[in-house]
Write a protein that holds these residues in place. Structure first.
Motif, PDB file in Angstrom:
ATOM      1  N   ASN A 356       0.802  -1.316   0.022  1.00 61.88           N
ATOM      2  CA  ASN A 356       0.024  -0.038   0.086  1.00 61.88           C
ATOM      3  C   ASN A 356       0.773   1.350  -0.216  1.00 61.88           C
ATOM      4  OD1 ASN A 356      -2.750  -0.451   0.085  1.00 61.88           O
ATOM      5  ND2 ASN A 356      -3.342  -0.732   2.076  1.00 61.88           N
ATOM      6  N   ILE A 357       1.740   1.098   0.767  1.00 62.97           N
ATOM      7  CA  ILE A 357       2.747   2.646   0.886  1.00 62.97           C
ATOM      8  C   ILE A 357       3.472   2.569  -0.246  1.00 62.97           C
ATOM      9  CG2 ILE A 357       4.518   3.767   2.310  1.00 62.97           C
ATOM     10  CD1 ILE A 357       1.744   3.502   3.697  1.00 62.97           C
ATOM     11  N   ALA A 358       4.062   1.439  -0.672  1.00 64.93           N
ATOM     12  CA  ALA A 358       5.102   1.401  -1.857  1.00 64.93           C
ATOM     13  C   ALA A 358       4.577   2.080  -3.078  1.00 64.93           C
ATOM     14  CB  ALA A 358       5.770   0.194  -2.041  1.00 64.93           C
ATOM     15  N   HIS A 359       2.976   1.434  -3.389  1.00 67.19           N
ATOM     16  CA  HIS A 359       2.252   2.041  -4.371  1.00 67.19           C
ATOM     17  C   HIS A 359       1.987   3.368  -4.351  1.00 67.19           C
ATOM     18  CE1 HIS A 359      -1.542   2.456  -6.560  1.00 67.19           C
ATOM     19  NE2 HIS A 359      -0.882   1.694  -7.458  1.00 67.19           N
ATOM     20  N   GLY A 360       1.648   3.936  -3.004  1.00 68.80           N
ATOM     21  CA  GLY A 360       1.344   5.277  -2.997  1.00 68.80           C
ATOM     22  C   GLY A 360       2.638   6.122  -3.320  1.00 68.80           C
ATOM     23  N   LEU A 361       3.621   5.844  -2.992  1.00 66.89           N
ATOM     24  CA  LEU A 361       4.944   6.543  -3.161  1.00 66.89           C
ATOM     25  C   LEU A 361       5.293   6.356  -4.735  1.00 66.89           C
ATOM     26  CD1 LEU A 361       7.234   5.542  -0.249  1.00 66.89           C
ATOM     27  CD2 LEU A 361       6.171   7.975  -0.470  1.00 66.89           C
ATOM     28  N   ILE A 362       5.368   5.362  -5.281  1.00 71.10           N
ATOM     29  CA  ILE A 362       5.808   5.182  -6.718  1.00 71.10           C
ATOM     30  C   ILE A 362       4.698   5.611  -7.610  1.00 71.10           C
ATOM     31  CG2 ILE A 362       6.664   3.260  -8.374  1.00 71.10           C
ATOM     32  CD1 ILE A 362       7.522   1.532  -5.735  1.00 71.10           C
ATOM     33  N   THR A 363       3.709   5.060  -7.454  1.00 72.08           N
ATOM     34  CA  THR A 363       2.475   5.747  -8.541  1.00 72.08           C
ATOM     35  C   THR A 363       2.326   7.140  -8.546  1.00 72.08           C
ATOM     36  OG1 THR A 363       1.607   3.265  -8.309  1.00 72.08           O
ATOM     37  CG2 THR A 363       0.351   4.789  -9.439  1.00 72.08           C
ATOM     38  N   GLY A 364       2.365   7.684  -7.316  1.00 75.16           N
ATOM     39  CA  GLY A 364       2.247   9.095  -7.206  1.00 75.16           C
ATOM     40  C   GLY A 364       3.212   9.899  -7.707  1.00 75.16           C
ATOM     41  N   LEU A 365       4.560   9.314  -7.763  1.00 72.52           N
ATOM     42  CA  LEU A 365       5.654   9.846  -8.625  1.00 72.52           C
ATOM     43  C   LEU A 365       5.602   9.830  -9.807  1.00 72.52           C
ATOM     44  CD1 LEU A 365       8.339  11.210  -8.663  1.00 72.52           C
ATOM     45  CD2 LEU A 365       9.503   8.836  -8.260  1.00 72.52           C
ATOM     46  N   LEU A 366       4.876   8.398 -10.068  1.00 71.70           N
ATOM     47  CA  LEU A 366       4.636   8.232 -11.901  1.00 71.70           C
ATOM     48  C   LEU A 366       3.746   9.025 -12.315  1.00 71.70           C
ATOM     49  CD1 LEU A 366       4.531   4.215 -12.024  1.00 71.70           C
ATOM     50  CD2 LEU A 366       5.971   5.697 -13.507  1.00 71.70           C
ATOM     51  N   PHE A 367       2.680   9.472 -11.758  1.00 68.70           N
ATOM     52  CA  PHE A 367       1.487  10.154 -12.397  1.00 68.70           C
ATOM     53  C   PHE A 367       2.241  11.763 -12.361  1.00 68.70           C
ATOM     54  CE2 PHE A 367      -1.840   7.244 -11.547  1.00 68.70           C
ATOM     55  CZ  PHE A 367      -2.288   7.212 -12.651  1.00 68.70           C
ATOM     56  N   PHE A 368       2.889  12.049 -11.322  1.00 67.03           N
ATOM     57  CA  PHE A 368       3.494  13.391 -11.452  1.00 67.03           C
ATOM     58  C   PHE A 368       4.546  13.269 -12.597  1.00 67.03           C
ATOM     59  CE2 PHE A 368       3.514  14.563  -6.708  1.00 67.03           C
ATOM     60  CZ  PHE A 368       2.742  15.474  -6.772  1.00 67.03           C
ATOM     61  N   LEU A 369       5.278  12.474 -13.015  1.00 63.30           N
ATOM     62  CA  LEU A 369       5.900  12.665 -14.253  1.00 63.30           C
ATOM     63  C   LEU A 369       5.387  12.481 -15.449  1.00 63.30           C
ATOM     64  CD1 LEU A 369       8.616   9.804 -12.811  1.00 63.30           C
ATOM     65  CD2 LEU A 369       9.043  12.467 -13.202  1.00 63.30           C
ATOM     66  N   VAL A 370       4.018  11.711 -15.669  1.00 57.88           N
ATOM     67  CA  VAL A 370       3.264  11.575 -16.679  1.00 57.88           C
ATOM     68  C   VAL A 370       2.674  13.140 -17.073  1.00 57.88           C
ATOM     69  CG1 VAL A 370       1.169  10.747 -17.938  1.00 57.88           C
ATOM     70  CG2 VAL A 370       2.830   9.231 -16.720  1.00 57.88           C
ATOM     71  N   GLY A 371       2.476  13.725 -15.890  1.00 57.00           N
ATOM     72  CA  GLY A 371       1.932  15.157 -15.927  1.00 57.00           C
ATOM     73  C   GLY A 371       3.041  16.059 -16.481  1.00 57.00           C
ATOM     74  N   ALA A 372       4.162  15.878 -16.037  1.00 61.93           N
ATOM     75  CA  ALA A 372       5.071  16.811 -16.661  1.00 61.93           C
ATOM     76  C   ALA A 372       5.484  16.358 -18.134  1.00 61.93           C
ATOM     77  CB  ALA A 372       6.308  16.636 -15.533  1.00 61.93           C
ATOM     78  N   ILE A 373       5.411  15.297 -18.481  1.00 63.99           N
ATOM     79  CA  ILE A 373       5.673  15.054 -19.860  1.00 63.99           C
ATOM     80  C   ILE A 373       4.546  15.591 -20.612  1.00 63.99           C
ATOM     81  CG2 ILE A 373       5.717  12.961 -21.522  1.00 63.99           C
ATOM     82  CD1 ILE A 373       7.113  11.408 -19.134  1.00 63.99           C
ATOM     83  N   LYS A 374       3.399  15.232 -20.260  1.00 63.03           N
ATOM     84  CA  LYS A 374       2.299  15.726 -21.017  1.00 63.03           C
ATOM     85  C   LYS A 374       2.311  17.500 -21.227  1.00 63.03           C
ATOM     86  CE  LYS A 374      -2.875  15.475 -21.522  1.00 63.03           C
ATOM     87  NZ  LYS A 374      -4.106  15.026 -20.870  1.00 63.03           N
ATOM     88  N   ASP A 375       2.804  18.060 -20.124  1.00 57.58           N
ATOM     89  CA  ASP A 375       2.871  19.430 -20.149  1.00 57.58           C
ATOM     90  C   ASP A 375       3.775  19.953 -21.231  1.00 57.58           C
ATOM     91  OD1 ASP A 375       1.027  20.052 -18.056  1.00 57.58           O
ATOM     92  OD2 ASP A 375       2.440  20.174 -16.539  1.00 57.58           O
ATOM     93  N   ARG A 376       5.097  19.110 -21.286  1.00 57.53           N
ATOM     94  CA  ARG A 376       5.958  19.386 -22.299  1.00 57.53           C
ATOM     95  C   ARG A 376       5.601  19.157 -23.824  1.00 57.53           C
ATOM     96  NH1 ARG A 376       7.804  19.213 -17.364  1.00 57.53           N
ATOM     97  NH2 ARG A 376      10.004  19.856 -16.568  1.00 57.53           N
ATOM     98  N   TYR A 377       4.856  18.041 -23.864  1.00 57.26           N
ATOM     99  CA  TYR A 377       4.818  17.359 -25.121  1.00 57.26           C
ATOM    100  C   TYR A 377       3.327  17.872 -25.507  1.00 57.26           C
ATOM    101  CZ  TYR A 377       9.131  15.000 -25.410  1.00 57.26           C
ATOM    102  OH  TYR A 377      10.558  14.597 -25.551  1.00 57.26           O
ATOM    103  N   GLY A 378       2.497  18.046 -24.695  1.00 53.66           N
ATOM    104  CA  GLY A 378       1.149  18.358 -25.382  1.00 53.66           C
ATOM    105  C   GLY A 378       0.216  17.076 -25.345  1.00 53.66           C
ATOM    106  N   THR A 379       0.769  15.897 -25.031  1.00 54.69           N
ATOM    107  CA  THR A 379      -0.059  14.821 -25.307  1.00 54.69           C
ATOM    108  C   THR A 379       0.718  13.735 -24.395  1.00 54.69           C
ATOM    109  OG1 THR A 379      -0.442  13.130 -26.829  1.00 54.69           O
ATOM    110  CG2 THR A 379       1.539  14.089 -27.219  1.00 54.69           C
ATOM    111  N   ALA A 380      -0.207  12.754 -23.856  1.00 55.94           N
ATOM    112  CA  ALA A 380       0.325  11.699 -23.345  1.00 55.94           C
ATOM    113  C   ALA A 380       0.110  10.344 -24.116  1.00 55.94           C
ATOM    114  CB  ALA A 380      -0.358  11.600 -21.742  1.00 55.94           C
ATOM    115  N   ASP A 381      -0.366  10.553 -25.306  1.00 49.71           N
ATOM    116  CA  ASP A 381      -0.473   9.323 -26.236  1.00 49.71           C
ATOM    117  C   ASP A 381       1.039   8.793 -26.633  1.00 49.71           C
ATOM    118  OD1 ASP A 381      -0.619   8.132 -29.141  1.00 49.71           O
ATOM    119  OD2 ASP A 381      -2.588   8.521 -28.454  1.00 49.71           O
ATOM    120  N   LEU A 382       1.159   7.361 -26.154  1.00 50.05           N
ATOM    121  CA  LEU A 382       2.376   6.882 -26.448  1.00 50.05           C
ATOM    122  C   LEU A 382       2.893   6.777 -28.035  1.00 50.05           C
ATOM    123  CD1 LEU A 382       2.388   3.868 -24.098  1.00 50.05           C
ATOM    124  CD2 LEU A 382       4.238   5.516 -24.165  1.00 50.05           C
TER     125      LEU A 382
END
Length: 525
Positions: A356-382
């Motif tokens: 539970n705790i590990a998922h909160g830390l890791i997946t929280g970080l992943l969503f932060f990173l995906v949000g940053a990528i979407k801000d930079r490229y304008g899309t999250a489409d792989l």
């Protein structure tokens, strides 16, 4: 540990639960002239950072004052009569099971507030955004701190309204439909859960979770326990989410703003699994014994289903959204949590709490990173990210690429990082389940879960290859910004704690294990 009086500990816990609500009300008031800064919007965002920071500081002090020699004991307890006719009480307390979840919630909410101060999602007034964020924090913290079944239900439901508006008003494409689906699924599950909670309280003569856990189901017949586990389990399974009650999750994550996705994955999903551990395991043990194999079966199906869905989204040409992929990965990872709980063993339940705790830390970080990528490229489409030249984060934004690769290998369970221990302990628990459970069936579940870890590695490494690798940036193409200062501040604690939990798991297991031993023994350990 520092020596703090019980009255101060009680005040700290009460402030942790109620403080965000007071902060939410204050956020809606006009800012004093001297605090407006450059604009009222900046002032209210700064207010959000201040309030969540104060709550996080209180949670850290509470942790320092917590008696780590007695983590199975409820500490910082407040017990006040609220509705005498029903014996409903304002009963608060923390032990080794709930304390890590309190700190995780306070940390992630503070990091989201800090991130939003610099990167406010497009939408209506920041006043409403900050107020909703604080109400969401209060409801989540209360869920982990209350020790009365009806108060648990109220706190459990409190988070629905702010999360609905965060998705519907500040989300992306199809945000209203996703928000409605989130509310409808969780409300329908909660109605059934309320019936189960009322059944337990009325049959046992009390809604006090500590008294019910100590009784360990002796005051409830087996038929009552079976009905209660089925009713309450459905409501908790929707929030977890367990396959096949998960279909609201990918849409909600895809549409939610970055901080909404972080909090939804990082803390809201934990409310369901926490309910399984805090309520059903100690209060209805006979009912859990009957349903445990079915829970384990649904869990491993979710592990495989989530991984296969992610593989399909990561495949070239599938137009897979990266946020949607991470959402499906949560279905698989939470499957390991449910598998650990379904073993009914200290090893499995400790693994579930760690995961539970590990998922909160890791997946929280992943969503932060995906949000940053979407801000930079304008899309999250792989497919768009890995198009003609590839996103090529290693060459264009090396720190961002390195963080994405780190998060991916942490999520797939690389030894030495937080994601490893929870899944390993859940599988160990399945290897030797509790007495009365079919060992051949659980060995089968363990093998299927092990296959899920291989599939997780496959899709996460495929994502890293497609997003982080690629051709060098063509001449004349605009540069991609690497990790900014505010992003570094918001993400570093998650990276550090992922490494710390992976290298020193005893910090967390030392808290949870005595509490789990006592919980499974009916309060006698």
């Amino acid at each position: 540990m520092i020596d703090i009086s019980e009255s101060v500990m009680q005040f700290l816990l009460a402030f942790i639960v109620v403080g965000p609500l007071i902060g939410a009300a204050a956020a809606l008031l006009p800012a004093p002239p001297g605090l407006k800064g450059k604009s009222p919007d900046q002032a209210v965002l700064r207010h959000g950072v201040t309030v969540t920071g104060a709550v996080l500081a209180a949670a850290i002090v509470l942790t320092l004052g917590f008696d780590h020699d007695q983590p199975s004991k409820m500490q910082a307890t407040t017990d006040i009569s609220w509705i005498p006719a029903l014996d409903v009480r304002i009963h608060l307390g923390v032990d080794g099971i709930s304390l890590p979840l309190l700190v995780l919630t306070a940390l992630l909410t503070f990091l989201c507030a800090l991130y939003s101060y610099f990167k406010m999602p497009a939408g209506p007034s920041p006043k409403a955004f900050v107020a909703l964020l604080l109400v969401l924090e209060s409801g989540t913290l209360a869920t982990f701190a209350v020790l009365d079944l009806l108060l648990f239900f109220l706190a459990f439901e409190t988070v629905l309204i702010p999360m609905y508006f965060l998705i519907a008003r500040w989300g992306g494409e199809d945000r209203r439909a996703a928000a409605w689906r989130f509310v409808l699924y969780t409300v329908l599950g909660s109605v059934v859960m309320l019936l189960g909670l009322l059944l337990i309280g009325l049959k046992a003569g009390t809604f006090d979770m500590v008294a019910l856990a100590t009784d360990n189901g002796r005051g409830l017949s087996t038929s009552v326990q079976v009905i209660a586990v089925l009713a309450i389990g459905i409501g908790l399974a929707v929030k977890t989410p367990m396959w096949p009650l998960h279909s609201w999750l990918p849409d909600a994550h895809t549409a939610a703003p970055t901080v909404g996705s972080v909090l939804l994955a990082g803390v809201l999903l934990k409310m369901g699994t926490y309910g399984f551990v805090r309520i059903l395991l100690p209060i209805a043990p006979d009912g859990m014994q009957i349903f445990a194999p079915y829970l384990a079966a649904f869990a491993v199906v979710g592990i495989i289903y989530g991984s296969l869905a992610c593989l399909a989204l990561a495949r070239p040409g599938s137009k897979g959204d990266l946020k949607r992929l991470i959402a499906y990965s949560s279905v698989g990872h939470m499957g390991f949590v449910l598998l650990g709980i379904a073993t009914l063993t200290p090893t499995g339940v400790n693994g579930a709490l760690f995961a539970n705790i590990a998922h909160g830390l890791i997946t929280g970080l992943l969503f932060f990173l995906v949000g940053a990528i979407k801000d930079r490229y304008g899309t999250a489409d792989l497919d768009a990210l890995a198009g003609a030249t590839g996103a090529a984060l290693y060459g264009r934004a090396p720190r961002l690429g390195a963080l994405l690769a780190f998060s991916a290998v942490a999520s797939l369970g690389l030894p030495g990082l937080a994601g490893f221990w929870g899944e390993m302990l859940a599988l160990f628990g399945a290897f030797d389940p509790a007495e009365g459970l079919s060992r051949p069936a659980y060995l089968t579940f363990m093998a299927i879960g092990g296959l899920g870890t291989l599939l997780s590695a496959a899709y996460l490494l495929l994502v890293v290859r497609r997003v982080c690798m690629g051709a060098a940036r063509p001449a004349g193409e605009a540069a991609i910004a690497d990790v900014q200062g505010y992003e570094f501040a918001a993400w570093t604690p998650l990276v550090a704690l992922t490494v710390l939990a992976g290298l020193w798991p005893a910090v967390l297991l030392g808290l949870t294990d005595p509490a789990v031993q006592k919980l499974l023994a009916g309060g006698k350990a």
